[in-house]
Scaffold this motif. Structure first.
Motif, short mmCIF file in Angstrom:
data_model
loop_
_atom_site.label_atom_id
_atom_site.label_comp_id
_atom_site.label_asym_id
_atom_site.label_seq_id
_atom_site.Cartn_x
_atom_site.Cartn_y
_atom_site.Cartn_z
N GLU A 162 37.95 40.63 45.01
CA GLU A 162 39.08 40.22 43.44
C GLU A 162 38.83 39.55 42.63
N VAL A 163 38.83 39.85 41.11
CA VAL A 163 38.45 38.72 40.63
C VAL A 163 39.86 38.42 39.52
N LEU A 164 39.57 37.14 39.03
CA LEU A 164 40.51 36.56 38.99
C LEU A 164 39.74 35.31 37.34
N VAL A 165 40.81 35.62 36.41
CA VAL A 165 39.60 34.84 35.03
C VAL A 165 40.84 33.59 35.07
N GLU A 166 39.80 32.96 35.23
CA GLU A 166 40.38 31.15 34.54
C GLU A 166 40.54 31.13 33.71
N LYS A 167 39.03 30.87 33.33
CA LYS A 167 39.39 30.79 31.41
C LYS A 167 39.27 31.87 30.81
N PHE A 168 39.67 32.13 29.04
CA PHE A 168 39.75 33.28 28.74
C PHE A 168 39.95 32.26 26.70
N ASP A 169 38.93 31.92 26.14
CA ASP A 169 39.14 31.51 25.26
C ASP A 169 38.83 32.36 23.96
N GLU A 170 39.67 33.32 23.71
CA GLU A 170 38.94 33.38 22.21
C GLU A 170 39.32 32.87 20.58
N LYS A 171 38.24 33.44 20.50
CA LYS A 171 38.28 32.68 18.29
C LYS A 171 38.15 34.14 17.54
N GLU A 172 37.49 33.75 16.10
CA GLU A 172 37.98 34.97 15.79
C GLU A 172 36.40 36.04 16.19
N ARG A 173 36.09 35.62 16.02
CA ARG A 173 34.49 36.07 16.69
C ARG A 173 33.65 36.65 17.69
N SER A 174 34.51 35.20 18.93
CA SER A 174 34.31 35.82 20.59
C SER A 174 34.63 35.15 21.22
N ILE A 175 34.60 34.95 22.23
CA ILE A 175 35.32 35.06 23.45
C ILE A 175 34.45 34.34 24.83
N HIS A 176 35.04 33.51 25.21
CA HIS A 176 34.06 32.72 26.10
C HIS A 176 35.40 32.67 27.60
N ILE A 177 34.77 33.58 28.76
CA ILE A 177 35.54 33.90 29.52
C ILE A 177 34.93 33.36 31.21
N MET A 178 35.57 32.58 31.90
CA MET A 178 34.84 32.05 33.29
C MET A 178 35.68 33.11 34.21
N ALA A 179 35.18 33.28 34.79
CA ALA A 179 35.67 34.46 35.97
C ALA A 179 35.23 34.38 37.52
N VAL A 180 36.26 34.48 37.97
CA VAL A 180 36.11 34.04 39.68
C VAL A 180 35.38 35.38 40.29
N VAL A 181 35.30 35.50 40.85
CA VAL A 181 35.15 36.76 42.39
C VAL A 181 35.62 36.18 43.92
N TYR A 182 36.94 36.31 44.40
CA TYR A 182 36.95 36.36 45.75
C TYR A 182 36.37 37.03 46.56
N VAL A 183 35.57 36.69 47.71
CA VAL A 183 35.82 37.78 48.22
C VAL A 183 35.74 37.29 49.97
N GLU A 184 36.16 37.64 51.25
CA GLU A 184 36.31 37.42 52.09
C GLU A 184 35.22 36.49 53.37
N ARG A 185 34.09 36.67 53.15
CA ARG A 185 33.38 36.33 54.58
C ARG A 185 32.04 36.33 53.58
N ASP A 186 31.39 34.91 54.06
CA ASP A 186 29.89 34.01 53.63
C ASP A 186 29.21 35.04 53.43
N SER A 187 28.95 36.08 54.21
CA SER A 187 27.89 36.69 53.90
C SER A 187 28.18 38.39 53.33
N GLN A 188 29.87 38.46 53.02
CA GLN A 188 29.93 39.10 51.04
C GLN A 188 29.54 38.50 50.07
N LYS A 189 29.46 37.04 50.23
CA LYS A 189 29.01 35.75 49.54
C LYS A 189 27.41 36.36 48.59
N ALA A 190 26.59 35.97 49.33
CA ALA A 190 25.53 35.71 49.53
C ALA A 190 25.10 37.49 48.92
#
Length: 293
Positions: free
Chosen positions: A210-238
């Motif tokens: 699942e994905v959650l956007v933690e930062k969405f900083d929109e300016k006139e010509r650009s957007i700075h996005i910081m997102a986190v992907v959540y998984v259930e196990r360490d093996s999936q993270k890898a």
């Protein structure tokens, strides 16, 4: 008089609901992959004209829930039966009509107009097979109007749209005439990133992500996005990160291109991966991810 109504799209997984929705709306709002359960939320797409407004809803494919996330997905689909002015039931040329019969029985009892879409007919070689499929579905949904369609090839979609407009009730618009969807910008960022995970990762990983956007900083010509992907196990993270970060880099590059196309701006995208054990069965996490209100 002005016409407006809610047109809800339902059906089993992988029959082309999202492809049809995007074609009807004229925008790529719903993500599309060959994997089942691609759509998790109920997504609205709004079509405006001078004398009408159509509020389409794409819904998750109907399935028997195995965990709390799928229970929420089924609620989105069943909820679409209760507030529709017009119901679109999508099937295709290979689906067993008796699959998820309980849900289909509920559809058959609806008193509102039902449009039955038999999708993917571009894969048929002749009309005889199509007529057999139509006859079988007429026995199951005798009150439905049948539209043989290829959403992928845009075949018969214009006729479907014309019929939807004819069936709309008289009503003022429900949303502003410049509205395209009810979802915020962040939602489409999460969906685009999740689509790239679905396309690039195999087996259970896409369904545990699942994905959650933690930062969405929109300016006139650009957007700075910081997102986190959540998984259930360490093996999936890898797996999502990949050797030397290669998989995460590929997901990020593919997602950034589509996000830039969607917003028409330069995008700076950062993606991190975290483990949130068993989030699909945890009510507080499902609420945080927007599956429970």
């Amino acid at each position: 008089m002005h016409k407006a109504g809610f047109v809800n799209i339902v059906g089993n997984p992988n029959v082309g609901k999202s492809t049809l929705m995007n074609d009807l709306v004229g925008e790529r709002l719903s993500i599309i992959t060959a994997k089942a359960q691609t759509t998790r939320h109920r997504i609205m797409g709004i079509v405006n004209a001078d004398d009408y407004q159509i509020v389409f809803s794409d819904t998750p494919g109907v399935l028997k829930p195995k965990y709390k996330l799928q229970e929420s997905m089924l609620e989105f689909s069943e909820g679409a039966l209760t507030d529709a002015d017009i119901l679109i039931y999508v099937t295709d040329i290979v689906e067993d009509p008796l699959k998820n019969k309980d849900f289909l029985d509920k559809v058959a009892k609806e008193s509102i107009p039902i449009l039955l879409i038999i999708n993917k007919i571009d894969l048929l070689t002749g009309n005889a097979d199509l007529l057999k499929i139509i006859d079988r579905w007429k026995e199951i949904l005798p009150n439905a109007e049948v539209f043989p369609t290829s959403a992928k090839e845009h075949f018969n979609v214009d006729n479907l749209m014309k019929r939807i407009v004819e069936l709309l009730p008289d009503s003022p618009p429900f949303f502003g005439k410049d509205a395209l969807t009810d979802k915020p910008a962040r939602f489409f960022v999460t969906e685009i990133i999740r689509e790239k995970i679905l396309l690039n990762c195999d087996k259970e990983v896409p369904y545990s992500a699942e994905v959650l956007v933690e930062k969405f900083d929109e300016k006139e010509r650009s957007i700075h996005i910081m997102a986190v992907v959540y998984v259930e196990r360490d093996s999936q993270k890898a797996i999502v990160i990949g050797k030397g970060g290669a998989m995460l880099k590929r997901i990020g590059i593919d997602a950034r291109k589509d996000i830039e196309t969607f917003f028409g701006k330069k995008v700076y995208l950062e993606i991190f991966v975290k483990v949130e054990k068993d989030w699909r069965n945890r009510e507080n996490k499902l609420r945080a991810f927007g599956y429970i209100e």
